[in-house]
Design a protein around this motif. Structure first.
Motif, PDB file in Angstrom:
ATOM      1  N   PRO A 181      59.724  43.661  26.318  1.00  0.00           N
ATOM      2  CA  PRO A 181      58.340  44.104  26.493  1.00  0.00           C
ATOM      3  C   PRO A 181      58.039  45.465  25.896  1.00  0.00           C
ATOM      4  N   ALA A 182      58.713  45.882  24.809  1.00  0.00           N
ATOM      5  CA  ALA A 182      58.536  47.234  24.283  1.00  0.00           C
ATOM      6  C   ALA A 182      57.079  47.525  23.934  1.00  0.00           C
ATOM      7  N   TYR A 183      56.401  46.566  23.291  1.00  0.00           N
ATOM      8  CA  TYR A 183      55.019  46.829  22.866  1.00  0.00           C
ATOM      9  C   TYR A 183      54.066  46.869  24.060  1.00  0.00           C
ATOM     10  N   ILE A 184      54.345  46.125  25.124  1.00  0.00           N
ATOM     11  CA  ILE A 184      53.517  46.215  26.334  1.00  0.00           C
ATOM     12  C   ILE A 184      53.698  47.593  26.972  1.00  0.00           C
ATOM     13  N   ASP A 185      54.927  48.056  27.010  1.00  0.00           N
ATOM     14  CA  ASP A 185      55.191  49.384  27.560  1.00  0.00           C
ATOM     15  C   ASP A 185      54.526  50.471  26.720  1.00  0.00           C
TER      16      ASP A 185
ATOM     17  N   ILE B 161      47.703  54.291  27.334  1.00  0.00           N
ATOM     18  CA  ILE B 161      46.610  54.375  28.303  1.00  0.00           C
ATOM     19  C   ILE B 161      46.873  55.504  29.295  1.00  0.00           C
ATOM     20  N   ALA B 162      48.115  55.646  29.741  1.00  0.00           N
ATOM     21  CA  ALA B 162      48.452  56.733  30.660  1.00  0.00           C
ATOM     22  C   ALA B 162      48.190  58.090  30.009  1.00  0.00           C
ATOM     23  N   TRP B 163      48.527  58.217  28.727  1.00  0.00           N
ATOM     24  CA  TRP B 163      48.249  59.472  28.014  1.00  0.00           C
ATOM     25  C   TRP B 163      46.765  59.782  28.059  1.00  0.00           C
ATOM     26  N   VAL B 164      45.926  58.774  27.868  1.00  0.00           N
ATOM     27  CA  VAL B 164      44.478  58.997  27.896  1.00  0.00           C
ATOM     28  C   VAL B 164      44.042  59.473  29.282  1.00  0.00           C
ATOM     29  N   PHE B 165      44.532  58.835  30.334  1.00  0.00           N
ATOM     30  CA  PHE B 165      44.195  59.296  31.682  1.00  0.00           C
ATOM     31  C   PHE B 165      44.593  60.758  31.879  1.00  0.00           C
ATOM     32  N   GLN B 166      45.730  61.131  31.348  1.00  0.00           N
ATOM     33  CA  GLN B 166      46.246  62.486  31.571  1.00  0.00           C
ATOM     34  C   GLN B 166      45.574  63.546  30.707  1.00  0.00           C
TER      35      GLN B 166
ATOM     36  N   ALA C 245      45.749  44.844  26.262  1.00  0.00           N
ATOM     37  CA  ALA C 245      44.806  45.438  27.211  1.00  0.00           C
ATOM     38  C   ALA C 245      44.779  44.655  28.515  1.00  0.00           C
ATOM     39  N   ALA C 246      44.758  43.325  28.417  1.00  0.00           N
ATOM     40  CA  ALA C 246      44.703  42.487  29.616  1.00  0.00           C
ATOM     41  C   ALA C 246      46.008  42.562  30.408  1.00  0.00           C
TER      42      ALA C 246
ATOM     43  N   ASP D 166      48.501  43.430  35.262  1.00  0.00           N
ATOM     44  CA  ASP D 166      49.807  43.635  35.886  1.00  0.00           C
ATOM     45  C   ASP D 166      49.984  45.136  36.121  1.00  0.00           C
ATOM     46  N   LYS D 167      49.817  45.553  37.363  1.00  0.00           N
ATOM     47  CA  LYS D 167      49.780  46.972  37.685  1.00  0.00           C
ATOM     48  C   LYS D 167      51.110  47.680  37.480  1.00  0.00           C
ATOM     49  N   SER D 168      52.201  46.931  37.351  1.00  0.00           N
ATOM     50  CA  SER D 168      53.515  47.560  37.256  1.00  0.00           C
ATOM     51  C   SER D 168      53.668  48.407  35.998  1.00  0.00           C
ATOM     52  N   TRP D 169      52.974  48.055  34.907  1.00  0.00           N
ATOM     53  CA  TRP D 169      53.151  48.784  33.647  1.00  0.00           C
ATOM     54  C   TRP D 169      52.632  50.209  33.740  1.00  0.00           C
ATOM     55  N   LEU D 170      51.435  50.385  34.266  1.00  0.00           N
ATOM     56  CA  LEU D 170      50.894  51.741  34.388  1.00  0.00           C
ATOM     57  C   LEU D 170      51.532  52.516  35.532  1.00  0.00           C
ATOM     58  N   GLN D 171      52.011  51.799  36.540  1.00  0.00           N
ATOM     59  CA  GLN D 171      52.697  52.485  37.644  1.00  0.00           C
ATOM     60  C   GLN D 171      53.905  53.268  37.148  1.00  0.00           C
ATOM     61  N   ARG D 172      54.547  52.790  36.087  1.00  0.00           N
ATOM     62  CA  ARG D 172      55.694  53.500  35.515  1.00  0.00           C
ATOM     63  C   ARG D 172      55.323  54.910  35.063  1.00  0.00           C
ATOM     64  N   TYR D 173      54.044  55.102  34.761  1.00  0.00           N
ATOM     65  CA  TYR D 173      53.561  56.385  34.249  1.00  0.00           C
ATOM     66  C   TYR D 173      52.662  57.104  35.253  1.00  0.00           C
ATOM     67  N   GLY D 174      52.713  56.660  36.504  1.00  0.00           N
ATOM     68  CA  GLY D 174      51.977  57.338  37.551  1.00  0.00           C
ATOM     69  C   GLY D 174      50.488  57.081  37.561  1.00  0.00           C
ATOM     70  N   VAL D 175      50.058  55.960  36.990  1.00  0.00           N
ATOM     71  CA  VAL D 175      48.638  55.616  36.919  1.00  0.00           C
ATOM     72  C   VAL D 175      48.406  54.278  37.612  1.00  0.00           C
ATOM     73  N   ASP D 176      47.344  54.196  38.376  1.00  0.00           N
ATOM     74  CA  ASP D 176      46.934  52.947  39.012  1.00  0.00           C
ATOM     75  C   ASP D 176      46.010  52.205  38.047  1.00  0.00           C
ATOM     76  N   ALA D 177      46.362  50.993  37.671  1.00  0.00           N
ATOM     77  CA  ALA D 177      45.544  50.219  36.731  1.00  0.00           C
ATOM     78  C   ALA D 177      44.118  50.026  37.225  1.00  0.00           C
ATOM     79  N   ASP D 178      43.930  50.057  38.527  1.00  0.00           N
ATOM     80  CA  ASP D 178      42.581  49.866  39.065  1.00  0.00           C
ATOM     81  C   ASP D 178      41.683  51.064  38.823  1.00  0.00           C
ATOM     82  N   GLN D 179      42.224  52.149  38.275  1.00  0.00           N
ATOM     83  CA  GLN D 179      41.399  53.278  37.855  1.00  0.00           C
ATOM     84  C   GLN D 179      40.643  52.976  36.566  1.00  0.00           C
ATOM     85  N   LEU D 180      41.054  51.939  35.834  1.00  0.00           N
ATOM     86  CA  LEU D 180      40.321  51.557  34.624  1.00  0.00           C
ATOM     87  C   LEU D 180      38.884  51.177  34.982  1.00  0.00           C
TER      88      LEU D 180
END
Length: 281
Positions: A113-117, A123-128, A152-153, A158-172
């Motif tokens: 899953p390298a490209y998903i990560d 996206i996490a960079w943008v939030f930060q 994007a979908a 799948d919230k686990s991907w952004l959780q790795r970077y300290g972001v909740d996907a539901d903040q989108l």
């Protein structure tokens, strides 16, 4: 407004765009707005560890310099997870929003899953960091075309991907998917030796992660008779299963007369409409 199997015609799209531009002009008044483009920002925290990460894991940010609290569209290009290059879509320029165009690593040089990560890290960079440019972190949209729509979908559902970077996907503020796979991506299947006509739904399928509490989801497809494989039908089933799961803000559009590649141009008008509607105060 929920739309099922909506046929969206160019004339209607044109009028929507005119209305959107007029509204944006009225809001801006006579104050000139200039836009800045900053290119090739590394977004992964481990960029120093790998030459390929340094090469591919970069993004461009295009934003209105004098504006504050503007929405941001994170745009992932298409290319089947095997090619393509970041770009700022012309249709999204000078619209009072920021656009972040993202490069990511490709198969077969890396495997799932390298490209998903990568998508999650971007996206996490943008939030930060979007606040440093004047943007509102509460108005970030994950978007993309084809493979980019799939990324994007996946990251938004799948919230686990952004959780790795300290972001909740539901903040989108929303997920806007242009003709992306709802099933497991064909390149992921190819990496496993599975042909592209064999559908799979596993943890790497956005469909696997349907849930009622996801961010607003906009699905845009080309003409069902012109699309790649069964892409419209995938989008329609994705839409239906999100509704069955209890999601209240899912939208489906079919662009008559447009094939898989050509549907992006009129799709941008739908994207702008939903960005405007979902960020109204």
């Amino acid at each position: 407004m929920t739309i099922n199997r909506k046929r969206y015609y160019p004339l209607v799209i044109g009028w929507c765009l005119v209305a959107f531009v007029l509204a944006a002009y009225a809001q801006q008044g006579t104050t000139p707005v200039t836009y800045q483009l900053v290119q090739n920002i590394n977004y992964r925290p481990d960029v120093a560890d790998d030459d390929y990460i340094r090469e591919r894991c970069v993004l461009d940010i295009y934003y209105p310099e004098q504006a504050k609290d503007f929405p941001t569209v994170v745009w992932f290009h298409g290319g089947g997870l095997t090619g393509g290059e970041k770009f700022i879509p012309e249709e999204l320029q000078e619209k009072g929003i920021a656009v972040v165009a993202v490069n990511y690593r490709f198969s077969p040089k890396v495997k799932n899953p390298a490209y998903i990560d990568d998508a999650a890290a971007a996206i996490a960079w943008v939030f930060q960091h979007i606040g440093e440019y004047g943007g509102d972190p509460g108005k970030i949209f994950a978007t993309g075309h084809s493979a980019g729509g799939y990324l994007a979908a996946m990251v938004g559902l799948d919230k686990s991907w952004l959780q790795r970077y300290g972001v909740d996907a539901d903040q989108l503020a929303g997920i806007i998917d242009f003709s992306g796979h709802a099933i497991t991506h064909m390149t992921i299947r190819a990496e496993r030796g599975i042909k592209d006509t064999q559908p799979i739904v596993d943890e790497y399928a956005p469909l696997y992660h349907v849930r009622s509490d996801a961010p607003p989801l906009v699905l845009v497809s080309g003409d069902r008779e012109l699309e790649m494989l069964g892409r419209y039908e995938e989008s329609a089933y994705f839409y239906r299963m999100m509704k069955v799961a209890g999601h209240q803000q899912v939208y489906l559009y079919e662009l008559d007369g447009f094939d898989h590649g050509a549907m992006a141009a009129p799709g941008f008008h739908i994207l702008l409409h939903h960005v405007n509607e979902l960020t109204k105060k």
